[in-house]
Design an enzyme around this catalytic site. Structure first.
Site, PDB file in Angstrom:
ATOM      1  N   LYS A  26      79.078  47.810-110.184  1.00 34.66           N
ATOM      2  CA  LYS A  26      80.236  48.001-111.066  1.00 34.66           C
ATOM      3  C   LYS A  26      80.617  49.477-111.012  1.00 34.66           C
ATOM      4  O   LYS A  26      79.961  50.326-111.607  1.00 34.66           O
ATOM      5  CB  LYS A  26      79.925  47.589-112.503  1.00 34.66           C
ATOM      6  CG  LYS A  26      81.148  47.597-113.394  1.00 34.66           C
ATOM      7  CD  LYS A  26      80.820  47.151-114.806  1.00 34.66           C
ATOM      8  CE  LYS A  26      82.095  46.981-115.616  1.00 34.66           C
ATOM      9  NZ  LYS A  26      82.973  48.168-115.606  1.00 34.66           N
ATOM     10  N   ARG A  48      90.359  49.458-112.682  1.00 35.31           N
ATOM     11  CA  ARG A  48      90.705  48.252-111.943  1.00 35.31           C
ATOM     12  C   ARG A  48      92.178  48.304-111.548  1.00 35.31           C
ATOM     13  O   ARG A  48      93.046  48.635-112.375  1.00 35.31           O
ATOM     14  CB  ARG A  48      90.441  47.045-112.845  1.00 35.31           C
ATOM     15  CG  ARG A  48      90.641  45.687-112.175  1.00 35.31           C
ATOM     16  CD  ARG A  48      89.392  45.191-111.525  1.00 35.31           C
ATOM     17  NE  ARG A  48      89.580  43.807-111.122  1.00 35.31           N
ATOM     18  CZ  ARG A  48      89.340  42.760-111.912  1.00 35.31           C
ATOM     19  NH1 ARG A  48      88.928  42.949-113.155  1.00 35.31           N
ATOM     20  NH2 ARG A  48      89.514  41.530-111.461  1.00 35.31           N
TER      21      ARG A  48
END
Length: 527
Positions: A226, A231
């Site tokens: 991660k 994003r």
């Protein structure tokens, strides 16, 4: 304005999500076009008036009210629109209330210097609720407990369609959304946006809680790191290309070095990072480029942007979202190998033999400059929203330090009467005198209960030593245990450090401020 003001007034006093939905749907049914479209834009944050600044509203209020009285009132209320609406001296006027469309259309064509006079004309015939609604509309940030997502769900309920369908067309349309309402009213077909570079709703993950780990079949999942960026979605269709944030904001103007290398037609999901010398840089370096309309050549060289790709949603015109993850991953790898786009690579699959090995990898995530792990079911399609059981984020444990409360500021909306935003600091030696001093290291406004907020608000009021507008400086006597994801160097802050996602983990009523952590302790956590 009357129906819109009534809607906002009811929404702010309605805690129930379902009741809020019903109120918005009812408004859509009865409000005319284009008023309902402008209202939708306001509720979703898609409406702004850059020609009207908050300072102009403040100056306008002080035309009618003693400046000292206004300052005291604003300090107490904590919200500019609400203060002005309540304190505005009412004058009799034969003017009718303006319509919502009249407000929007006139402000869009009014010069900045003339805007205060136009707003003053509208304020006189309105009552307090109308004034508040008007000023909230103009200044933005309605804060009536309605997210953009909830407004879109209400829109879907109004039209009898799935919320995903709304998301699919949303970013290809503009206020006041006449084409959208025509479709939902069954007057026209669904808007055709197939050849436009529109944003597609992303698939999101659930946090993997400790009590879920034992029962999870880890063999059914692929694992990835991660990464600590933001994003993004790269969309290239019909000869156009866009870079969207996860909320659908077009951020391409700030990252031309990414878009310049988009020479394909596809929709890709990934993480935007700053990568220099082959290494992922701390998040605060990426932050230097966020929320900018343009970037300088020096900034492009110092903070080079990069996208680490996770998924492929469309290849050309082919929709791949219904394919299982393992098939989409194979398509992504083949696509990347064939197109070889610069400034982009693939997020590596993390190999593991079982849960114990994966837990060990997660525990060591801080050494890899990541936030932890992502777990994605091998057979999962790409589903908009946050479906259960398909994607998990398994983040590393947070870091914690003890910091001293230095300043408090009133919150917004339901918290406008409480001091709920807290700036805290760590100790260091004064560079000249050597005496201990506090320097700010972070700010947080969540992590405590409503009951704790009341106690904190009273403590702030009882221990105030100075005021700076809505901000209060307090005695250095209250310690917070602050949790945060990471900490980085930051020349913008006096302390030289900046926390990533700080939140108040615990209020240390029992701990003397002198025993709080020193700046050197935080500097050792930089990584």
């Amino acid at each position: 304005m009357t129906p819109f003001a009534q809607l906002l007034d009811r929404l702010i006093y309605t805690p129930s999500r379902n009741t809020k939905l019903a109120l918005i749907v009812d408004y859509f049914r009865h409000a005319p076009d284009p008023d309902r479209g402008w209202a939708l834009a306001a509720l979703t944050g898609a409406l702004s008036f850059p020609g009207v600044k908050a300072g102009a509203i403040r100056e306008l209020a002080m035309r009618r009210v003693d400046p000292v009285l206004f300052g005291w009132s604003y300090d107490y209320v904590g919200d500019l629109a609400e203060t002005t609406a309540l304190i505005w001296p009412e004058r009799r006027s034969n003017r009718a209330w303006p319509t919502l469309s009249e407000v929007v259309e006139r402000l869009r064509t009014t010069a900045r210097s003339d805007a205060p006079d136009v707003i003053e004309e509208w304020l006189d015939p309105l009552d307090a609720t109308g004034r508040w609604a008007l000023l909230k509309l103009i200044t933005g940030g309605l804060r009536v407990g309605v997210s953009a997502r909830l407004a879109k769900v209400a829109l879907a309920e109004y039209g009898g369609v799935d919320p995903t369908e709304i998301e699919e067309v949303w970013h290809g349309l503009e206020p006041p959304y006449g084409e959208l309402f025509a479709w939902l009213d069954r007057r026209t077909p669904r808007p055709d946006l197939e050849d436009k570079p529109v944003f597609r709703p992303p698939m999101l993950a659930h946090p993997l809680e400790d009590d879920e780990v034992e029962g999870l079949d880890f063999s059914a999942f692929l694992a990835e790191w991660k990464w600590d960026g933001i994003r993004v979605q790269i969309v290239a269709r019909g000869g156009e290309k866009r870079l969207y944030s996860r909320t659908g904001d077009d951020i391409g103007a700030a990252f031309p070095d990414v878009l310049d290398h988009v020479t394909f037609e596809a929709v890709l999901d990934g993480e935007l990072l700053v990568v220099a010398g082959g290494e992922v840089r701390p998040f605060n370096e990426l932050q230097q480029r966020l929320n900018r309309k343009t970037v300088t050549g020096a900034m492009l060289r110092k903070y080079p942007a990069f996208v680490r790709l996770y998924d492929i949603l469309f290849e050309g015109a082919e929709d791949l979202r219904d394919l299982p993850l393992v098939e989409r991953r194979a398509r992504l790898e083949a696509f990347h190998a064939r197109t070889a786009p610069q400034r982009m690579d693939l997020s590596a699959i993390v190999e593991f033999a079982g849960r114990d090995e994966l837990e060990a990898l997660r525990a060591g995530a801080r050494d890899t400059a990541t936030e932890g792990l992502m777990l994605k079911r091998r057979d999962a399609p790409y589903v908009a929203g946050r479906p259960k059981g398909l994607w998990y984020k398994w983040k590393r444990g947070p870091l914690t330090v003890d910091a001293v409360l230095m300043y408090a500021q009133r919150g917004h909306g339901k918290r406008s009467s409480f001091y709920s935003d807290y700036t805290f600091g760590a100790w260091r030696e004064h560079p000249e005198t050597g005496a201990p001093e506090l320097v700010p290291v972070g700010k947080a406004y969540f992590g405590f209960t409503d009951d704790e907020l009341k106690l904190l608000d009273k403590w702030v009021r009882d221990h105030t030593v100075n005021r700076f507008g809505p901000v209060r400086e307090v005695t250095h006597g209250l310690v917070f245990e602050v949790a945060f994801d990471s900490i980085h160097r930051s020349p913008r802050h006096k302390s030289g450090v900046a926390m990533r996602f700080p939140r108040i983990s615990r209020i240390r009523w029992d701990k003397p401020a002198a025993e709080a952590d020193r700046l050197e302790t935080l500097e050792k956590l930089i990584g």
